[in-house]
Design an enzyme around this catalytic site. Structure first.
Site, PDB file in Angstrom:
ATOM      1  N   ILE A   1       0.903  -1.163   0.000  1.00  0.00           N
ATOM      2  CA  ILE A   1       0.000   0.000   0.000  1.00  0.00           C
ATOM      3  C   ILE A   1       0.939   1.209   0.000  1.00  0.00           C
ATOM      4  CG2 ILE A   1      -0.199  -0.190   2.537  1.00  0.00           C
ATOM      5  CD1 ILE A   1      -2.900   1.128   2.428  1.00  0.00           C
ATOM      6  N   SER A   2       0.695   2.163  -0.891  1.00  0.00           N
ATOM      7  CA  SER A   2       1.615   3.299  -1.054  1.00  0.00           C
ATOM      8  C   SER A   2       1.618   4.195   0.191  1.00  0.00           C
ATOM      9  CB  SER A   2       1.199   4.146  -2.254  1.00  0.00           C
ATOM     10  OG  SER A   2       1.120   3.348  -3.411  1.00  0.00           O
ATOM     11  N   ALA A   3       2.669   4.991   0.329  1.00  0.00           N
ATOM     12  CA  ALA A   3       2.740   5.968   1.421  1.00  0.00           C
ATOM     13  C   ALA A   3       1.625   7.001   1.237  1.00  0.00           C
ATOM     14  CB  ALA A   3       4.097   6.663   1.405  1.00  0.00           C
TER      15      ALA A   3
END
Ligand code: SAM
Length: 222
Positions: A63-65
């Site tokens: 999951i991206s930042a």
């Protein structure tokens, strides 16, 4: 269910994103405040749900930042009622944010790994976003059955913008996608469909995403 401690941590993260100007649009701020990121992050990383870092979600994916997601949402300028295709459902978190902006029934997200798509569906339901449609498939081909889209937003990196995406855009539709010649070393491209069907492309920020694997992207890993 989101705890008061999680809500407080979420609020602190969102104010940090606003302070650092990753979040500028008040609607994007509201969306980040509404979606409980901790419900999309599996144990044992859940305690880091409100740290501004990418986190593992299983099946070798991330999951991206939050700051990266904020950059993409600001670039996409999603308006209420717009039809959105997200390519790369992962945990479902980014799709939940998109549904806050576009409206719940207006977002479809496509994922190539069936188990991850099932998990995204589960996460979205648990967080109250069951109206978001999660489909299994190769998003490098877009998702023709719900086209045209006002926005196609990809959360995996392609060698170039796949042609089916341009073909599935509505007039003045936008694409926000990490693109680059090397895996994990991309530029976020922001493209807009011109009246003649071609794309006007602008380069945004450098970024690092997992590869978009598909017929119109990178070949399958061994
Ligand atoms: N948006 C996600 C979230 O909020 O958790 C994070 C997505 S993760 C960075 C990228 C995802 O793209 C992975 O789940 C990966 O399996 C998926 N993916 C890669 N190639 C794909 C393709 N051709 N079609 C659909 N999904 C793909």
């Amino acid at each position: 269910m989101s705890s008061p401690a999680a809500a407080a941590a979420r609020s602190r993260l969102v104010e940090d994103l606003v302070g650092s100007r990753y979040v500028q649009d008040p609607r994007v701020r509201e969306a980040f405040l509404r979606v409980p990121r901790e419900l999309f992050v599996p144990e044992p990383s859940r305690r880091d749900a409100y740290v501004d870092v990418p986190l593992p979600i299983g099946w070798g994916q991330t999951i991206s930042a939050p700051s990266m997601i904020a950059i993409m949402l600001e670039e996409a300028t999603v308006r209420s009622g717009e039809r959105v295709l997200e390519v790369g459902s992962g945990s479902g978190y980014h799709a939940a944010l998109l549904s806050c902006l576009a409206g719940p029934a207006n977002v479809v997200t496509i994922e190539r790994i069936p188990d991850l798509a099932a998990r995204a569906r589960q996460n979205l339901a648990q967080a109250g976003f069951e109206a978001v449609e999660v489909v299994v498939g190769d998003g490098s081909l877009g998702h023709p059955s719900r086209a045209p889209y006002d926005i196609i937003l990809a959360t995996a990196g392609a060698p170039r913008i796949p042609e089916p995406w341009a073909a599935q855009l509505a007039p003045a539709g936008r694409i926000v996608a990490p693109v680059g010649p090397r895996l994990h070393e991309q530029i976020l491209l922001v493209a807009r469909r011109r009246p003649d069907g071609t794309l006007e492309v602008r380069e945004g920020t450098p970024c690092a995403f997992v590869p978009l694997v598909g017929a119109k992207a990178w070949p399958k890993p061994d």
